[in-house]
Motif scaffolding. Structure first.
Motif, PDB file in Angstrom:
ATOM      1  N   LEU A 140     -31.089  40.920   7.027  1.00  0.00           N
ATOM      2  CA  LEU A 140     -31.335  39.515   6.715  1.00  0.00           C
ATOM      3  C   LEU A 140     -32.663  39.039   7.334  1.00  0.00           C
ATOM      4  O   LEU A 140     -33.369  39.801   7.969  1.00  0.00           O
TER       5      LEU A 140
ATOM      6  N   THR B  89     -35.379  35.362   8.380  1.00  0.00           N
ATOM      7  CA  THR B  89     -35.624  33.940   8.584  1.00  0.00           C
ATOM      8  C   THR B  89     -37.066  33.666   8.157  1.00  0.00           C
ATOM      9  O   THR B  89     -37.766  34.588   7.708  1.00  0.00           O
TER      10      THR B  89
ATOM     11  N   PHE C 181     -36.729  25.274   0.930  1.00  0.00           N
ATOM     12  CA  PHE C 181     -36.052  25.989   2.012  1.00  0.00           C
ATOM     13  C   PHE C 181     -34.791  25.216   2.358  1.00  0.00           C
ATOM     14  O   PHE C 181     -34.849  24.062   2.775  1.00  0.00           O
TER      15      PHE C 181
ATOM     16  N   PRO D 153     -30.608  31.400   7.565  1.00  0.00           N
ATOM     17  CA  PRO D 153     -29.560  31.518   6.540  1.00  0.00           C
ATOM     18  C   PRO D 153     -28.230  30.967   7.043  1.00  0.00           C
ATOM     19  O   PRO D 153     -27.288  31.717   7.285  1.00  0.00           O
TER      20      PRO D 153
ATOM     21  N   ALA E 182     -23.663  38.362   2.963  1.00  0.00           N
ATOM     22  CA  ALA E 182     -24.806  37.567   2.532  1.00  0.00           C
ATOM     23  C   ALA E 182     -25.262  37.931   1.118  1.00  0.00           C
ATOM     24  O   ALA E 182     -26.360  37.534   0.710  1.00  0.00           O
TER      25      ALA E 182
ATOM     26  N   TYR F 261     -27.075  35.451  -1.174  1.00  0.00           N
ATOM     27  CA  TYR F 261     -27.345  34.230  -0.405  1.00  0.00           C
ATOM     28  C   TYR F 261     -28.775  33.784  -0.670  1.00  0.00           C
ATOM     29  O   TYR F 261     -29.701  34.571  -0.609  1.00  0.00           O
ATOM     30  N   THR F 262     -28.960  32.482  -0.944  1.00  0.00           N
ATOM     31  CA  THR F 262     -30.298  31.960  -1.247  1.00  0.00           C
ATOM     32  C   THR F 262     -30.933  31.404   0.014  1.00  0.00           C
ATOM     33  O   THR F 262     -30.476  30.400   0.553  1.00  0.00           O
ATOM     34  N   LEU F 263     -31.971  32.064   0.491  1.00  0.00           N
ATOM     35  CA  LEU F 263     -32.695  31.582   1.667  1.00  0.00           C
ATOM     36  C   LEU F 263     -33.770  30.566   1.254  1.00  0.00           C
ATOM     37  O   LEU F 263     -34.012  29.592   1.955  1.00  0.00           O
TER      38      LEU F 263
END
Lengths: 234, 191
Positions: B63, B65, B134, B163, B179, B182-184
């Motif tokens: 994942l 950030t 975001f 996230p 995840a 999962y849309t970051l």
């Protein structure tokens, strides 16, 4: 299954209890409940295999002529970080002989009836930390997941590898269990022991009395006892 | 899309926050005095095998950030104060007041719900038509710089995008997805 890296994925841990515990979530009639998710690399399964050597003078004093398999236990440790504290309370209580007996002090055996056993979460919150009498057997002389059996059935999911672990008779060992409290998120250290609990096998001519007490000749046999498998509870 | 220069255009920054805040509706935060820097931090973990020496045999995606550096020159001061208050744990009545230590930024609740102090950060792209949204951002401090004086203030801000989730197991219909999908961030601006 071919040789490859072992990547289980998001290992969600669920617990199932004896039927004296009512369902803790709207998942249907089963009391299979989310225990939680662990911190990185903290779920450890350690088989404890026991053996006994057979010494023969002809083989000298140091090397056995044969080794006897003396079954096994499991040591399971984990540090939970995203967990349900109510389920932790139930696990702690069940591992100490269960709170169920405190609600049914006059009942011999472990017969269950509608409404018997734990109430909703408020009852558990009120009794968490209250002990069962010393010497309370966790199995209670009844089959796994039956009312009065206080072993916990632990399910460790493996969504990526699809190779889950199910350990049907588990209890908290007591050390180390660390319940931190403070402003940061609190990882909970837990350690379980699994034994191959086996409901005694009834020999021919025996009866199971309605009150829950077993009569007749019974045999506690380790043959075929299940310590773990890969079939998750439902 | 053909190869070309990438010119986003006048990158106006919008913010949207929890429904009980003053930025519950999409609000203009302001314009930057220079380029806005969007820096993804992708996390990977090597899988090492003795047979493969010191090089990884494979790498796992772990994942990610993002960090966004934004220096505001023409901006809505009230919106900036609200973002600052949310970054300090949210929920408190006055600018400069903190929430209690340990307050969760997401609060375990859904996006834009009271208790969720993340800000949805939107950056327009009128020329290239490649905006950024975001979902869960907060102002980090440092670097956060409020120059005071006779000249115009150019406020240096830095944002972190994480996230956030209410369920790390990502259960969907009883299936553990983690995840997956999962849309970051995406390219659809809030309304």
């Amino acid at each position: 299954m071919a040789r490859d890296f072992r990547i289980d994925g998001e290992v969600l841990i669920k617990a199932k209890f004896g039927s004296h515990i009512p369902p803790q979530a709207t998942l249907g009639p089963s009391n299979l409940s989310d225990l939680g998710l662990a911190e990185k690399n903290t779920v450890k399964i350690r088989p404890l295999f026991y053996h006994r050597e057979v010494q023969v003078d002809d083989f000298g004093p140091h090397v056995p002529a044969e080794v006897l398999a003396m079954i096994a236990a499991l040591d399971i440790s984990m540090t939970l970080v995203h967990y349900d504290p109510d389920i932790v309370d139930i696990i702690e209580a069940e591992s100490l002989g269960g709170m169920w007996q405190l609600l049914q002090p006059a009942v011999s055996g472990h017969a269950s009836a509608a409404g018997v056993g734990y109430g909703v979460n408020a009852d558990i919150a009120g009794l968490a930390g209250t002990l069962a009498p010393a010497g309370t057997p966790l199995g209670g002389g009844v089959p796994l997941l039956a009312s009065g059996n206080h072993y916990i059935s632990l399910n460790l999911y493996s969504p990526v590898l699809q190779f889950p672990l199910h350990v049907p008779s588990v209890y908290l060992t007591g050390q180390p269990i660390e319940i931190p409290m403070g402003v940061e998120y609190n990882p909970l250290v837990m350690r379980f022991r699994a034994i191959p609990y086996r409901f005694p096998l009834a020999l021919s001519g025996n009866q199971f009395v309605a009150s829950g007490q077993l009569t007749g000749s019974l045999e506690v046999s380790s043959s075929g006892a299940v310590l773990w498998d890969h079939n998750l509870d439902v | 899309m053909a190869r070309d220069f990438s010119i986003p255009g006048e990158s106006l920054v919008f913010v949207k926050g929890r429904s009980d805040s003053s930025i519950a509706a999409l609000t203009q935060l302001g314009l930057s005095d220079g380029p806005i820097h969007v820096r993804p931090q992708f996390n990977h973990k090597d899988i090492n095998v003795d047979a493969w020496g010191d090089a990884p045999a494979d790498v796992q995606w772990m994942l990610g950030t993002l960090t966004i550096d934004l220096t505001l020159i023409h901006f809505d001061y009230a919106a900036l104060e609200t973002c600052s208050a949310l970054a300090m744990g949210g929920g408190q009545p006055a600018f400069g007041q903190m929430a209690r230590a340990g307050t969760r930024m997401g609060g375990g609740v859904a996006r834009f719900a009271p208790g969720n102090n993340y800000v949805s950060l939107n950056i327009a792209s009128p020329i290239a038509n490649k905006p950024w949204r975001f979902f869960y951002a907060y102002m980090t401090g440092p670097p956060l710089d409020f120059p005071l004086g006779t000249e115009k203030s150019i406020v240096t801000t830095s944002w972190r995008v994480v996230p956030y989730t209410t369920d790390p197991a990502g259960l969907v219909g009883g299936v553990i997805l983690g995840a997956t999908n999962y849309t970051l961030f995406d390219r659809v601006l809030d309304t």
